[in-house]
Write an enzyme that holds these catalytic residues in place. Structure first.
Site, PDB file in Angstrom:
ATOM      1  N   HIS A  72       0.841  -1.199   0.000  1.00  0.00           N
ATOM      2  CA  HIS A  72       0.000   0.000   0.000  1.00  0.00           C
ATOM      3  C   HIS A  72       0.872   1.244   0.000  1.00  0.00           C
ATOM      4  CE1 HIS A  72       0.598   0.933   4.366  1.00  0.00           C
ATOM      5  NE2 HIS A  72       0.706  -0.378   4.466  1.00  0.00           N
ATOM      6  N   ASP A  74      -0.637   4.270   0.659  1.00  0.00           N
ATOM      7  CA  ASP A  74      -1.222   5.242   1.586  1.00  0.00           C
ATOM      8  C   ASP A  74      -0.496   5.178   2.924  1.00  0.00           C
ATOM      9  OD1 ASP A  74      -2.485   2.663   1.974  1.00  0.00           O
ATOM     10  OD2 ASP A  74      -3.923   3.650   3.301  1.00  0.00           O
ATOM     11  N   ASP A 105       6.531   1.804   6.657  1.00  0.00           N
ATOM     12  CA  ASP A 105       5.181   1.256   6.466  1.00  0.00           C
ATOM     13  C   ASP A 105       4.448   2.020   5.370  1.00  0.00           C
ATOM     14  OD1 ASP A 105       2.876  -0.204   6.843  1.00  0.00           O
ATOM     15  OD2 ASP A 105       2.303   0.809   8.696  1.00  0.00           O
ATOM     16  N   GLU A 140      -5.109   0.876   2.844  1.00  0.00           N
ATOM     17  CA  GLU A 140      -4.760  -0.084   3.882  1.00  0.00           C
ATOM     18  C   GLU A 140      -4.798   0.557   5.260  1.00  0.00           C
ATOM     19  OE1 GLU A 140      -2.470  -2.744   6.516  1.00  0.00           O
ATOM     20  OE2 GLU A 140      -2.120  -0.615   6.108  1.00  0.00           O
ATOM     21  N   GLU A 169       4.843  -5.764   4.177  1.00  0.00           N
ATOM     22  CA  GLU A 169       4.644  -5.098   5.465  1.00  0.00           C
ATOM     23  C   GLU A 169       5.911  -5.199   6.317  1.00  0.00           C
ATOM     24  OE1 GLU A 169       2.351  -3.293   6.781  1.00  0.00           O
ATOM     25  OE2 GLU A 169       0.667  -3.514   5.405  1.00  0.00           O
TER      26      GLU A 169
END
Length: 389
Positions: A72, A74, A105, A140, A169
């Site tokens: 992700h 975002d 992240d 996410e 992740e």
């Protein structure tokens, strides 16, 4: 010349893609992937009561095996930007450390995935011995209703079939190579609602205080462990996170008390069996008073990618590159792997998670280089021996 994962990460970090804003992050990925020969799709999903979210799916190759890199772009809000040593969306490097919201992240890992794939293609005449795809969402860190779950449905409706997935992740507690996630506990939210009768505290016989009963029910629900854990999972745990009566005075017994709680549960339970267990404990302690539990819908079931050839291949490649044999873990919160597991086996491996979501989120540039090498090794081993996975 190998692809520069540090430079790619800097470009992604300069995109202010706070959920649900795309802010140029997907556009940058589209540009890089299209140039490498990927067919790229940008897909927007909507849901009443939620923000529209843009997602990206890109694939190169038409044959199997099909390896998916997921992630992700975002990020969570940066908080008080004045507290950052370096602006959170500047992509600054100082003393061989890259600072920025999403460095860990998980824009850093996406940059490493991209760099590794570009290197793999360059070493194989621009074509994989099968197919490689990117499954990237912008939802996410938000409510996760217009992101990966719908992107997978969209791709499947187009006839896409996935063999295995790597989700980037952040998984490592202290140093790269510490840990690979092969599953996640489920998550279930509920509210305990106890109803009483309001009245003056000087005349308790004329009232029914729900606070007394909610305390007793909460104690009973938490008194005994939910389980002792299982072969691959820690024990399940229930935590009350708020208790409220909405009372603005001190001399009135309130008519209602509410307690919100969250349960992280392992593979000894389903959502249904867990609800039954909690409700049985609550009724045993309810003293005949009126109460109910309001359960919230959950899309976070427990899952496990069982150890086997694919998990062994990934952990072996990581060990070769980092010199550390990673622990196979199911710890931590939820991730989009909970959606991907319904389509193909998925494992998670990314950067060190010590600074994720914090002020001054950062990653050592050396870790970006090493993670890229790890993903590159996984690609090489995957397409050399996919028939055995």
């Amino acid at each position: 010349m190998p692809a520069d994962s540090v430079a790619l990460a800097c470009e992604l970090l300069r995109c202010r893609s706070v959920t649900p804003q795309e802010a140029g992050a997907l556009s940058f990925l589209e540009k890089m992937l299209s140039s490498a020969g990927f067919v790229v799709h940008r897909v927007v999903f909507s849901e009443p009561g939620a923000d529209d979210v843009e997602n990206l799916y890109a694939r190169i190759g038409t044959a199997g095996p099909h390896l998916v890199f997921a992630g992700h772009t975002d990020v969570v809000p940066p908080g008080d930007e004045a507290r950052w040593r370096h602006p959170p969306f500047a992509g600054d490097i100082a003393d061989d450390v890259l600072f920025g919201r999403g460095a860990v992240d998980m824009k850093g890992a996406i940059a490493c995935e991209l760099a590794a794939v570009l290197d793999h293609l360059a070493a194989n005449d621009g074509k994989p011995k099968g197919s490689i795809s990117f499954l990237i969402t912008g939802d996410e860190e938000g409510v996760a209703v217009n992101g990966t779950v719908k992107l997978l449905q969209w791709a499947t409706a187009r006839g896409e079939k996935f063999d295995h997935c790597i989700l980037g992740e952040p998984t490592n507690p202290k140093q790269l190579g510490d840990m690979v996630k092969i599953g996640r506990r489920g998550s279930l939210n509920g509210t305990l609602i106890v109803t009483g009768t309001e009245g003056h505290v000087a005349y308790p016989a004329l009232a029914d205080n729900p606070v007394r009963r909610i305390v007793a029910i909460m104690a009973a629900v938490m008194a005994e462990p939910l389980d002792a854990g299982s072969a691959h999972f820690d024990p399940s745990n229930l935590e009350f996170t708020s208790v409220d009566v909405g009372n603005k005075t001190v001399n009135v017994i309130p008519p209602e008390a509410r307690g919100r709680f969250n349960i992280r549960f392992n593979d000894r339970h389903t959502q249904g069996s867990l609800k039954a267990l909690i409700e049985a404990r609550a009724h045993a302690a309810g003293q005949g008073g009126h109460f109910r539990i309001k359960w919230e819908p959950s899309n976070a079931d427990v899952f496990l990618t069982k150890p086997g050839p694919f998990v062994d291949m990934v952990s072996g490649a990581i060990a070769e590159v980092t010199g550390r044999q990673p622990e196979l873990s199911t710890s931590g919160g939820t991730s989009d792997a909970r959606f991907i597991k319904d389509y193909c086996p998925v494992v998670e491996f990314g950067l060190v998670n010590a600074t994720m979501l914090k002020i001054d989120e950062s990653v050592a540039t050396a870790d970006l280089v090493t993670l890229t090498a790890g993903y590159r090794r996984i690609l090489g081993r995957y397409f050399a021996g996919a028939q055995a996975l």
